[in-house]
Scaffold this active site. Structure first.
Site, PDB file in Angstrom:
ATOM      1  N   ASP A  21       6.865  14.008   6.000  1.00  0.00           N
ATOM      2  CA  ASP A  21       7.546  14.120   7.122  1.00  0.00           C
ATOM      3  C   ASP A  21       9.170  14.050   6.779  1.00  0.00           C
ATOM      4  O   ASP A  21       9.379  12.927   6.254  1.00  0.00           O
ATOM      5  CB  ASP A  21       7.157  13.055   7.991  1.00  0.00           C
ATOM      6  N   THR A 232      -5.783  10.472  25.684  1.00  0.00           N
ATOM      7  CA  THR A 232      -4.898   9.628  25.638  1.00  0.00           C
ATOM      8  C   THR A 232      -3.498  10.224  26.558  1.00  0.00           C
ATOM      9  O   THR A 232      -3.292  11.254  26.266  1.00  0.00           O
ATOM     10  CB  THR A 232      -4.297   9.380  24.292  1.00  0.00           C
ATOM     11  N   LEU A 233      -2.991   9.419  27.353  1.00  0.00           N
ATOM     12  CA  LEU A 233      -1.893   9.731  28.463  1.00  0.00           C
ATOM     13  C   LEU A 233      -0.594   9.257  28.203  1.00  0.00           C
ATOM     14  O   LEU A 233       0.039   9.124  29.259  1.00  0.00           O
ATOM     15  CB  LEU A 233      -2.698   9.519  29.818  1.00  0.00           C
ATOM     16  N   GLY A 263      -0.746   8.459  18.321  1.00  0.00           N
ATOM     17  CA  GLY A 263      -2.222   9.075  18.711  1.00  0.00           C
ATOM     18  C   GLY A 263      -2.885   8.905  17.403  1.00  0.00           C
ATOM     19  O   GLY A 263      -4.053   8.823  17.400  1.00  0.00           O
ATOM     20  N   ASP A 264      -2.443   8.964  16.209  1.00  0.00           N
ATOM     21  CA  ASP A 264      -3.075   8.857  15.017  1.00  0.00           C
ATOM     22  C   ASP A 264      -3.427   7.388  14.950  1.00  0.00           C
ATOM     23  O   ASP A 264      -4.575   7.067  14.323  1.00  0.00           O
ATOM     24  CB  ASP A 264      -2.203   9.180  13.720  1.00  0.00           C
ATOM     25  N   ALA A 294       2.045   0.984  17.360  1.00  0.00           N
ATOM     26  CA  ALA A 294       2.715   2.091  16.558  1.00  0.00           C
ATOM     27  C   ALA A 294       4.080   2.648  17.019  1.00  0.00           C
ATOM     28  O   ALA A 294       4.780   2.970  16.157  1.00  0.00           O
ATOM     29  CB  ALA A 294       1.781   3.343  16.358  1.00  0.00           C
TER      30      ALA A 294
HETATM   31  O1  RIB Z   1       0.716  12.821  14.440  1.00  0.00           O
HETATM   32  C1  RIB Z   1       1.904  12.656  13.566  1.00  0.00           C
HETATM   33  C2  RIB Z   1       2.005  13.603  12.468  1.00  0.00           C
HETATM   34  O2  RIB Z   1       1.898  15.125  12.923  1.00  0.00           O
HETATM   35  C3  RIB Z   1       3.179  13.591  11.451  1.00  0.00           C
HETATM   36  O3  RIB Z   1       3.003  12.556  10.462  1.00  0.00           O
HETATM   37  C4  RIB Z   1       3.402  14.913  11.045  1.00  0.00           C
HETATM   38  O4  RIB Z   1       3.050  15.142   9.842  1.00  0.00           O
HETATM   39  C5  RIB Z   1       2.256  15.798  11.894  1.00  0.00           C
HETATM   40  O5  RIB Z   1       1.198  16.054  11.122  1.00  0.00           O
END
Ligand code: RIB
Length: 322
Positions: A21, A232-233, A263-264, A294
């Site tokens: 990123d 997820t909102l 979200g991750d 996060a």
């Molecule tokens: O969800 C966030 C991610 O979305 C970032 O880390 C970026 O790489 C994209 O995949």
């Protein structure tokens, strides 16, 4: 439930992307044709697959990541990061013919982000790569998928999981139409608001819209008691819909500095908690707290929280999590 004490060693296998990123912080996004001076720049590891795998590992899961990077500096950086996080990277293939995935990200002062992902090596993942890792899918408690790698590879992984009783969670991000062949193997679907709108055709303006959209999505999944949709909102929290229950979990109030990866964190936390044997309701509450944690840290991978961080008073609703 007492999430302070991790339950049995959960095993989570992730099929997904690994990106580097390139993150600019600026007072706003540039307009078309405009050059803007930004405030800060960072390079972080990222990619929805790697972020979710990292969240699961930091929260106590034994994690295998199946993915693809280029034979370049970024690929080496990501492979080293998997080792730092104690993620099994045996099935992250290094490819000479294409570069590692990248994302360019702009973060505004309120923490909101805009992202362009160029998947590159992520899109080179094949069904043969999945077959090579079939045991890691069959022996996992949970298989976790997103949409930054080829849908055909994910659908194949999901079918293997289904045949072996592994719970399949799909985070359909970034948004794209989903083939029934993939949905047929999914137990829990975790879309955000825009993904839900695209997949359901329903514009979400309030909780009732969200519940109707979740019903439409669950209607596209296999009609089994175990299938569920978790929306997820963002600042509205999360909505969970199962065959017997519809529940809204309000968002926690935190000082957001960067929403990238929230979200991750949610998906990695939900997968780990479910893999530990927790109920879906308990897993959603814990994931909600992990997502809130996060957004208080800049960078996607750096913001994936540990169990200790989620369990602080700042992030957990004590009534739900303790
Ligand atoms: O969800 C966030 C991610 O979305 C970032 O880390 C970026 O790489 C994209 O995949």
């Amino acid at each position: 439930m007492n999430q302070a004490t991790p339950l049995a060693s959960p095993k989570v296998t992730v099929v997904g992307s690994l990106n580097v990123d390139l993150v600019c912080r600026a007072r706003r996004r540039p307009d078309t044709g405009e050059t803007l001076i930004g405030d800060a720049f960072d390079i972080f590891t990222g990619g929805k697959g790697f972020n979710q795998a990292t969240a699961a590992a930091r929260l106590g899961a034994e994690v295998t990541l199946i993915g693809s990077v280029g034979a370049d500096l970024f690929g080496d950086m990501l492979l080293a990061a998997t080792e730092n996080e104690r993620i099994n990277n045996r099935f992250v293939t290094k490819r000479g013919e294409v570069g590692t995935g990248v994302a360019t990200i702009v973060i505004e002062p309120d923490g909101d982000n805009s992202i362009i992902v160029v998947p590159r090596a992520n899109m080179a993942l094949t069904r043969a790569d999945i077959d090579a890792a079939a045991d890691e899918i069959a022996n996992a408690n949970v298989l976790l998928l997103q949409l930054e790698t080829p849908v055909a590879a994910s659908a194949h992984a999901a079918a293997i999981a289904k045949a072996h009783g592994t719970t399949v969670i799909l985070n359909p991000a970034p948004a794209q139409p989903l083939p029934d062949s993939l949905l047929a193997s999914v137990d829990i679907l975790i879309p955000n608001e825009s993904e839900t709108e695209l997949l359901s055709g329903i514009k979400i303006d309030n909780h009732e819209d969200a519940r109707r959209a979740a019903e439409v999505l669950r209607g596209r999944m296999v009609a089994a008691p175990s299938t569920a949709v978790v929306l997820t909102l963002g600042v509205q929290g999360a909505l969970m819909l199962t065959a017997t229950e519809s529940a809204h979990v309000p968002a926690l109030t935190v000082d957001a500095v960067d929403t990238t990866g929230a979200g991750d964190a949610f998906c990695g936390a939900l997968a780990t908690t479910l893999a530990s044997g927790e109920t879906l309701r308990g897993a959603v509450a814990f994931a909600n707290a992990a997502g809130a944690a996060a957004v208080t840290v800049v960078g996607a991978t750096p913001s994936m929280p540990t169990r200790e961080k989620v369990m602080t008073r700042d992030f957990c609703e004590l009534s739900d999590l303790l």
